[in-house]
Write a protein that holds these residues in place. Structure first.
Motif, mmCIF file in Angstrom:
data_model
loop_
_atom_site.group_PDB
_atom_site.id
_atom_site.type_symbol
_atom_site.label_atom_id
_atom_site.label_comp_id
_atom_site.label_asym_id
_atom_site.label_seq_id
_atom_site.Cartn_x
_atom_site.Cartn_y
_atom_site.Cartn_z
ATOM 1 N N SER A 88 -7.240 -18.543 13.529
ATOM 2 C CA SER A 88 -6.427 -17.333 13.423
ATOM 3 C C SER A 88 -5.770 -17.269 12.058
ATOM 4 C CB SER A 88 -5.349 -17.302 14.513
ATOM 5 O OG SER A 88 -4.398 -18.334 14.297
ATOM 6 N N ASP A 89 -5.392 -16.065 11.672
ATOM 7 C CA ASP A 89 -4.582 -15.862 10.472
ATOM 8 C C ASP A 89 -3.829 -14.554 10.647
ATOM 9 O OD1 ASP A 89 -3.479 -16.491 8.030
ATOM 10 O OD2 ASP A 89 -5.062 -15.524 6.860
ATOM 11 N N THR A 90 -2.696 -14.489 10.008
ATOM 12 C CA THR A 90 -1.883 -13.273 10.063
ATOM 13 C C THR A 90 -1.649 -12.758 8.661
ATOM 14 O OG1 THR A 90 0.204 -14.508 9.965
ATOM 15 C CG2 THR A 90 -0.703 -14.066 12.149
ATOM 16 N N VAL A 91 -1.361 -11.480 8.585
ATOM 17 C CA VAL A 91 -1.034 -10.854 7.307
ATOM 18 C C VAL A 91 -0.095 -9.690 7.573
ATOM 19 C CG1 VAL A 91 -3.025 -9.282 7.349
ATOM 20 C CG2 VAL A 91 -1.980 -9.903 5.162
ATOM 21 N N ILE A 92 0.881 -9.540 6.705
ATOM 22 C CA ILE A 92 1.809 -8.407 6.777
ATOM 23 C C ILE A 92 1.334 -7.328 5.816
ATOM 24 C CG2 ILE A 92 4.181 -7.639 6.381
ATOM 25 C CD1 ILE A 92 5.082 -10.491 7.068
ATOM 26 N N VAL A 93 1.230 -6.123 6.310
ATOM 27 C CA VAL A 93 0.829 -4.985 5.486
ATOM 28 C C VAL A 93 1.944 -3.950 5.548
ATOM 29 C CG1 VAL A 93 -0.896 -3.207 5.045
ATOM 30 C CG2 VAL A 93 -1.594 -5.417 6.001
ATOM 31 N N GLU A 94 2.488 -3.606 4.398
ATOM 32 C CA GLU A 94 3.562 -2.611 4.328
ATOM 33 C C GLU A 94 3.098 -1.405 3.515
ATOM 34 O OE1 GLU A 94 7.520 -5.472 4.680
ATOM 35 O OE2 GLU A 94 6.971 -4.624 2.731
ATOM 36 N N PHE A 95 3.445 -0.227 4.012
ATOM 37 C CA PHE A 95 3.108 1.024 3.332
ATOM 38 C C PHE A 95 4.401 1.662 2.827
ATOM 39 C CE2 PHE A 95 -0.385 0.207 6.145
ATOM 40 C CZ PHE A 95 -1.508 0.668 5.480
ATOM 41 N N ALA A 96 4.457 1.877 1.540
ATOM 42 C CA ALA A 96 5.598 2.613 0.983
ATOM 43 C C ALA A 96 5.360 4.093 1.242
ATOM 44 C CB ALA A 96 5.740 2.353 -0.518
ATOM 45 N N ILE A 97 6.307 4.718 1.940
ATOM 46 C CA ILE A 97 6.114 6.090 2.401
ATOM 47 C C ILE A 97 6.961 7.038 1.566
ATOM 48 C CG2 ILE A 97 6.384 7.664 4.353
ATOM 49 C CD1 ILE A 97 5.909 5.300 6.202
ATOM 50 N N ALA A 98 6.336 8.090 1.092
ATOM 51 C CA ALA A 98 7.059 9.159 0.402
ATOM 52 C C ALA A 98 6.314 10.465 0.667
ATOM 53 C CB ALA A 98 7.151 8.893 -1.097
ATOM 54 N N THR A 99 6.887 11.317 1.496
ATOM 55 C CA THR A 99 6.267 12.601 1.795
ATOM 56 C C THR A 99 7.155 13.723 1.273
ATOM 57 O OG1 THR A 99 7.295 12.686 3.983
ATOM 58 C CG2 THR A 99 5.119 11.697 3.828
ATOM 59 N N ALA A 100 6.532 14.790 0.880
ATOM 60 C CA ALA A 100 7.250 15.940 0.320
ATOM 61 C C ALA A 100 7.023 17.150 1.215
ATOM 62 C CB ALA A 100 6.777 16.234 -1.100
ATOM 63 N N THR A 101 8.082 17.653 1.811
ATOM 64 C CA THR A 101 8.016 18.860 2.629
ATOM 65 C C THR A 101 8.443 20.045 1.778
ATOM 66 O OG1 THR A 101 8.527 17.625 4.644
ATOM 67 C CG2 THR A 101 8.881 20.009 4.696
ATOM 68 N N ALA A 117 0.848 -1.192 0.000
ATOM 69 C CA ALA A 117 0.000 0.000 0.000
ATOM 70 C C ALA A 117 0.884 1.243 0.000
ATOM 71 C CB ALA A 117 -0.911 0.000 1.227
ATOM 72 N N CYS A 118 0.274 2.389 -0.196
ATOM 73 C CA CYS A 118 0.969 3.672 -0.143
ATOM 74 C C CYS A 118 0.589 4.404 1.135
ATOM 75 C CB CYS A 118 0.623 4.535 -1.350
ATOM 76 S SG CYS A 118 1.162 3.874 -2.938
ATOM 77 N N ASP A 119 1.525 5.193 1.631
ATOM 78 C CA ASP A 119 1.246 5.993 2.815
ATOM 79 C C ASP A 119 0.007 6.859 2.569
ATOM 80 O OD1 ASP A 119 1.846 7.009 5.416
ATOM 81 O OD2 ASP A 119 2.584 8.839 4.471
ATOM 82 N N GLY A 120 -0.904 6.833 3.512
ATOM 83 C CA GLY A 120 -2.158 7.569 3.353
ATOM 84 C C GLY A 120 -3.307 6.682 2.903
ATOM 85 N N PHE A 164 3.527 8.368 -4.093
ATOM 86 C CA PHE A 164 4.237 9.636 -4.195
ATOM 87 C C PHE A 164 3.389 10.751 -3.587
ATOM 88 C CE2 PHE A 164 1.590 9.439 -7.966
ATOM 89 C CZ PHE A 164 1.113 10.732 -8.114
ATOM 90 N N GLU A 165 4.049 11.861 -3.312
ATOM 91 C CA GLU A 165 3.363 13.049 -2.813
ATOM 92 C C GLU A 165 3.954 14.252 -3.530
ATOM 93 O OE1 GLU A 165 1.968 13.689 1.454
ATOM 94 O OE2 GLU A 165 3.757 14.951 1.375
ATOM 95 N N THR A 166 3.133 15.251 -3.769
ATOM 96 C CA THR A 166 3.603 16.451 -4.447
ATOM 97 C C THR A 166 3.377 17.682 -3.581
ATOM 98 O OG1 THR A 166 1.497 16.882 -5.573
ATOM 99 C CG2 THR A 166 3.079 15.451 -6.703
ATOM 100 N N THR A 167 4.185 18.680 -3.816
ATOM 101 C CA THR A 167 4.011 19.989 -3.202
ATOM 102 C C THR A 167 4.687 20.993 -4.125
ATOM 103 O OG1 THR A 167 4.269 21.265 -1.157
ATOM 104 C CG2 THR A 167 6.106 19.852 -1.798
ATOM 105 N N SER A 168 4.741 22.251 -3.728
ATOM 106 C CA SER A 168 5.351 23.247 -4.613
ATOM 107 C C SER A 168 5.944 24.380 -3.792
ATOM 108 C CB SER A 168 4.315 23.800 -5.603
ATOM 109 O OG SER A 168 3.324 24.574 -4.930
ATOM 110 N N THR A 182 15.879 19.209 2.657
ATOM 111 C CA THR A 182 14.713 19.851 3.267
ATOM 112 C C THR A 182 13.436 19.158 2.847
ATOM 113 O OG1 THR A 182 15.836 21.989 3.342
ATOM 114 C CG2 THR A 182 13.431 22.014 3.442
ATOM 115 N N ILE A 183 13.336 18.804 1.569
ATOM 116 C CA ILE A 183 12.135 18.146 1.055
ATOM 117 C C ILE A 183 11.952 16.770 1.694
ATOM 118 C CG2 ILE A 183 11.071 17.204 -1.031
ATOM 119 C CD1 ILE A 183 12.604 19.452 -2.565
ATOM 120 N N LEU A 184 13.051 16.021 1.833
ATOM 121 C CA LEU A 184 12.967 14.683 2.430
ATOM 122 C C LEU A 184 12.646 14.746 3.917
ATOM 123 C CD1 LEU A 184 15.954 12.859 0.684
ATOM 124 C CD2 LEU A 184 13.520 12.598 0.217
ATOM 125 N N ASN A 185 13.144 15.768 4.591
ATOM 126 C CA ASN A 185 12.819 15.991 6.005
ATOM 127 C C ASN A 185 13.063 14.740 6.850
ATOM 128 O OD1 ASN A 185 11.975 17.485 8.226
ATOM 129 N ND2 ASN A 185 9.819 17.011 7.917
#
Length: 637
Positions: A364-377, A300-303, A461-465, A404-407
């Motif tokens: 019972s069952d288990t599952v791994i959920v990973e979020f690929a994170i990319a934020t733009a400051t 998944a993606c962050d957010g 991905f995330e965008t800003t300006s 600065t953008i990667l923060n």
């Protein structure tokens, strides 16, 4: 009929030192196989799976001299697609590990028979031999079952896959209705899994046409195929294999079914086959689905919000408790308040659900959920002063903004690009160079759009300006030397010191520029002007006689770093020195009328010793300027 195949390998020295898979052929009794089913095929997490009436059959069940075709396998640290699982073979599973340097043709026709249930399935050729099967009854707690497998065969040799239909079947039977079906089929076709139905021969002309080639994985032989594996590096001792396939079927929760997993040679007992069943992939209890991981390319993606659903097929009356794995304690811990069958997940982690169906056990069952994170400051707007050209074009180092953008994010995990529009940032098109030249004459601004993208998943991905702004540099007009004549305001009109009113220079220096947009100050030296230190008062007296240089600083009052320094010369003009304030000029009166023509300029050398560098003006007694001092006629006798 028997098959003869000549495959020649020239081997000088081992080219590959890879580890190979391992197998365990110690599962020889029904009790052993029951353990194999519950602990390996189904896996320990499905504790509510009710397994009964386990049966098995392979070569050793007919003669002590025949091989064991049932057991388990382990990837053994290799990149084999399944870490662990169950292997069924029409030969000896202890010959299954690679490299692929021998031909597997095990078992005796007539001693080790085929399987009539297998031959009863649609499109399975008759005449099977050397059948190995596992059969058991089970009652699922969900309404769909599935498992993953890979089919392998020695028949894949660029020839015999055209002739022999060695087969694998997953026979599911509803013990209430008696209806059976084979779940091990080629996707979308309904064909059973055999070398006749899945093949991709590499060369033309071929002995036969390709069939469902998209489901063929690779040869473990060098026969000219696009995915050939050198036999010395093969992880198994089979000539070829399919891709990972999935068998699935709807079921009725709470209904008892029989499963028969069976493989067999067809036509003879030569050239063995095998099926590798992924351990834990046969789920007949609680099912949260596959792991959503970056490595699996289904993260998944962050957010995003990932909804985990443990209710499918369970019906009413079940109770739930969701847990998350705590990496500090190494244990699953309850998520407070999460006791419904559905959980929304927004954070990377390993999640588990405990389900009480009221049947006397906890599934019972288990599952791994990973979020690929990319934020733009967004960085602050980048504002610079134009150079002396004032053309609106300046270079900006965009790469310097990335920290600065990667923060705090790692540049190894998040990739940053710059774009001229939101659309280009969204589609990852038209990225700018590391150093960007803004050319903005008449419009000295540009909005720059940032795309911060996960290196693991370009969909995350995330965008800003931010703005690039080039402020116009002030352009002072050089007023030239500021000259004031020496005077006696200080009691001495010859000492070279006077007062200068610096404010009187402002209109000239500013020219047509709006005085409300600029600050004009004066400084004793260039360093003070550059650093905007110790501005001079509006009126000053020169500190060195006769001449002194000061510096004007014209500054943008909004962007104070945008300024221009201009040197200005202060000059004290010395007063003329009068030698004779009343020189006498005489002229002959030719006509005795008392009037004559005088050249008044002849008096200049009598009045001043520096007359050549001085300008004289002449006036009559009434104070009127004399227009022609070279030919002046006296007006009084």
């Amino acid at each position: 009929m028997k098959k003869l195949s000549l495959i020649v390998f020239t081997i000088c020295t081992p080219l590959f030192l890879n580890a190979q898979i391992t197998v365990d052929n110690s599962f020889t009794t029904v009790a052993d196989v029951e353990t194999l089913v519950t602990d390996v095929l189904i896996g320990g997490s499905n504790t509510c799976a009710m397994i009964d009436n386990v049966q098995k059959s392979t070569g050793i069940d007919f003669s002590a001299g025949e091989p064991n075709g049932i057991g388990s396998f382990d990837a053994n640290g290799t990149d084999f697609p399944f870490e662990t699982g169950v292997i069924l073979s029409s030969g000896a599973i202890n010959q299954a590990p690679g490299p692929n340097t021998t031909t597997q043709s095990n078992g005796t026709t007539g001693v080790w028979p085929g399987d009539t249930d297998l031959e009863a399935q649609p499109n399975i050729p008759a005449g099977t031999n050397n059948a190995s099967f596992i059969q058991f009854d089970f009652t699922p707690n969900i309404n769909e079952i599935d498992f993953n497998f890979i089919f392998m065969s020695e028949e894949y040799d660029n020839n015999f896959e055209c002739t022999f239909g060695d087969s694998f079947a997953f026979i599911l039977t509803n013990l209430t209705t008696g209806v059976s079906s084979n779940l091990a089929i080629v996707p979308t076709t309904g064909d059973p899994i055999t070398p006749l139905t899945v093949r991709d021969l590499p060369n033309d002309p071929n002995p036969c046409n390709d069939v469902n080639p998209e489901f063929f994985g690779n040869y473990n032989l060098l026969v000219g195929g696009p995915n050939d594996v050198n036999p010395n590096a093969a992880l198994t001792n089979f000539n070829g294999q399919t891709v990972i396939l999935n068998a699935q079927s709807p079921v009725v929760a709470g209904t008892t079914y029989s499963i028969k997993l069976v493989v067999a040679d067809q036509g003879d007992s030569a050239f063995d086959i095998a099926v590798f069943l992924e351990g834990g992939s046969f789920n007949i209890g609680v099912d949260l689905g596959e792991d959503l991981t970056i490595a699996g390319d289904n993260n998944a993606c962050d957010g995003d919000i990932i909804t985990l659903d443990a209710t499918d097929g369970l019906g009413g009356g079940a109770s739930f408790q969701w847990q998350v794995f705590n990496t500090m304690t190494g244990m699953f811990e309850d998520i407070v308040g999460e006791t419904n069958g559905i959980l929304d997940v927004t954070v990377t982690g390993e999640y588990q659900v405990l389900v009480d169906t009221g049947a006397g056990c906890i599934g019972s069952d288990t599952v791994i959920v990973e979020f690929a994170i990319a934020t733009a400051t967004a960085p602050i707007d980048q504002i610079v002063c134009d150079d002396a050209s004032n053309d609106g074009s300046e270079l900006f180092n965009l790469q310097a903004l990335i920290p600065t953008i990667l923060n705090g994010q790692s540049p190894l995990e998040v990739f940053v690009t710059f774009h001229l529009s939101q659309g280009e940032a969204d589609t990852d098109m038209g990225s700018l160079a590391d150093t960007f030249d803004i050319t903005a004459y008449n419009s000295p601004t540009d909005e720059i759009f940032i795309r911060a993208e996960s290196v693991f998943d370009d969909a995350c991905f995330e965008t800003t300006s931010f703005m690039l702004i080039v402020n116009a540099r002030p352009v002072p007009i050089d007023p030239g030397p500021f000259i004031i004549c020496d005077n006696d305001l200080d009691g001495d009109d010859t000492n070279g010191f006077v007062q200068f009113d610096l404010l009187s220079l402002n209109p000239t220096i500013l020219g047509a520029q709006d005085p409300t947009q600029f600050i004009l100050t004066y400084h004793i030296d260039a360093n003070d002007a550059l650093l905007n230190l110790s501005p001079l008062p509006n009126v000053i007296t020169n500190t060195t006689a006769n001449a002194q240089q000061i510096f004007a600083r014209l500054e943008n009052n909004v962007f104070t770093d945008c300024f221009t320094v201009l040197p200005i010369d202060l000059v004290v003009g010395p007063l003329p020195v009068i030698l004779d304030p009343l020189p006498l000029l005489t002229q002959c009166d030719i006509d005795t009328d008392g009037f004559a023509i005088f050249n008044l300029t002849q008096a200049e050398q009598l009045i001043s010793g520096d007359f050549i560098n001085e300008t004289f003006s002449y006036f009559d007694q009434a104070g009127n300027p004399i227009a022609d001092p070279v030919a002046y006629t006296n007006g009084i006798v």
